[in-house]
Design an enzyme around this catalytic site. Structure first.
Site, short mmCIF file in Angstrom:
data_model
loop_
_atom_site.label_atom_id
_atom_site.label_comp_id
_atom_site.label_asym_id
_atom_site.label_seq_id
_atom_site.Cartn_x
_atom_site.Cartn_y
_atom_site.Cartn_z
N GLU A 7 0.81 -1.22 -0.01
CA GLU A 7 -0.07 0.00 0.12
C GLU A 7 0.84 1.27 0.00
O GLU A 7 0.93 2.13 0.93
CB GLU A 7 -0.96 -0.14 1.30
CG GLU A 7 -1.96 -1.02 1.00
CD GLU A 7 -3.03 -1.03 2.07
OE1 GLU A 7 -3.03 -0.21 2.98
OE2 GLU A 7 -4.16 -1.65 2.02
N GLU A 218 -5.09 -8.93 0.45
CA GLU A 218 -6.03 -8.55 1.75
C GLU A 218 -7.37 -8.24 1.16
O GLU A 218 -7.71 -7.88 0.16
CB GLU A 218 -5.53 -7.18 2.33
CG GLU A 218 -4.27 -7.15 3.14
CD GLU A 218 -3.84 -5.84 3.64
OE1 GLU A 218 -5.11 -5.01 3.99
OE2 GLU A 218 -2.72 -5.48 3.99
#
Length: 321
Positions: A7, A218
């Site tokens: 991220e 995720e």
């Protein structure tokens, strides 16, 4: 398998843009782009180092994980809303994906808009950095797979922002919101939209010409109670997994792996222990951090064990369990 960065969008926007996360820098108009630029270069260098020094001996694969909300046009039939949704995807995922998975350069929509805004703001050069020819060549194709963190959806519509003050938030020319009728979670930003799983996988597959395996690194949902009978989490996993299955079986998308977030309740960024994503409950007040399996862990374990939905289970498209 190795993931260089997880991220980088969040690191750039919240670490160097709004400053709400470490290292707490406030540079939403300029530092965000520099932070992203340097992370892309760091990723590329790490990938090339692995390829030259370790890949032949270890046979490993190296990728990067990017997070993305699906972007749904507010008015699906309106071309300007369709373009705004595409801009959202490029300004969030393409920002990193285009240079790494495509050609070593930023998406054209970012280049043109930020360059134009920078000129209007009287700046001598664009706030979006340029890669050198050598850097572009080093970055392009510097991944063996795409990692995707996916949770939710935003509804997107175009706006004409005031660009007097340089900002990433006005460079994209759009605004977002979420439908109040969507199921909620323990996180203000996370509404339950499993139908978007299939859409986002198809977009990534098409955007990068189907050349990469996609690993969902995720996917999960939060609550605030931490109850063991977590029916809402079972619902989330069941329907997201089913949409992923449709993408694989019906659309031919190269999904190579799926990881639930998360195994345990954890320290969730600046929200601490208040948002619980775990398949297992953790008693944070106990020095031993005792753990208990939630019902969702049993449901998920069964799917993993047989690598799919059991025929004896309720149809995963139904709301029953």
């Amino acid at each position: 398998m190795f993931i260089t960065l997880n991220e980088p969008l969040i690191t750039a926007l919240k670490g160097y843009g709004t400053g709400v996360m470490a290292p707490g820098m406030n540079g939403i108009g300029d530092l965000v782009y520099i932070a992203a630029h340097n992370q892309i270069l760091a990723h590329g260098l790490a990938y090339r180092l692995y390829q030259s020094e370790f890949a032949a001996r270890q046979g490993g694969r190296v990728g990067i994980t990017l997070n993305l909300h699906w972007a749904e046009p507010m008015v699906p039939q309106d071309p300007s809303h369709q373009e705004a949704a595409e801009r959202f995807l490029q300004f969030n995922f393409g920002w990193f994906g285009h240079p790494i998975f495509k050609n070593g350069n930023y998406p054209e929509v970012m280049r043109s808009r930020i360059d134009a805004n920078s000129e209007k703001q009287g700046l001598e050069k664009s706030r979006l950095p340029q890669f050198t020819k050598e850097e572009s060549e080093m970055i392009a194709g510097s991944a063996d797979f795409i990692g995707l963190n996916f949770y939710t959806t935003d509804i997107v519509y175009p706006v004409e922002d005031d660009i007097t003050i340089p900002s990433y938030n006005s460079d994209d020319g759009l605004e977002t919101y979420q439908d109040e009728t969507w199921y909620t979670s323990g996180s203000s930003w996370l509404k339950v939209t499993p139908w978007a799983m299939r859409k986002i996988l198809n977009w990534i597959h098409k955007e990068y010409d189907g050349r990469y395996d996609i690993f969902i690194t995720e996917n999960g949902v939060s609550d605030n109670q931490g109850n063991l009978d977590d029916i809402s989490r079972i619902y989330y996993y069941k329907h997201n997994l089913n949409q992923m299955l449709k993408a694989v079986k019906m659309d031919g998308i190269r999904v190579a792996g799926y990881f639930a977030w998360s195994l345990l309740d954890n320290f969730e960024w600046d929200n601490g222990y208040t948002e619980k994503f775990g398949l297992h409950y953790v008693d944070m007040s106990d020095p031993e951090r005792t753990r208990k399996a939630k019902e969702s862990s049993k449901y998920f374990a069964k799917i993993v064990q047989i690598n799919g939905f059991a025929e004896s289970d309720v149809n995963p498209c139904d709301n029953g369990f």
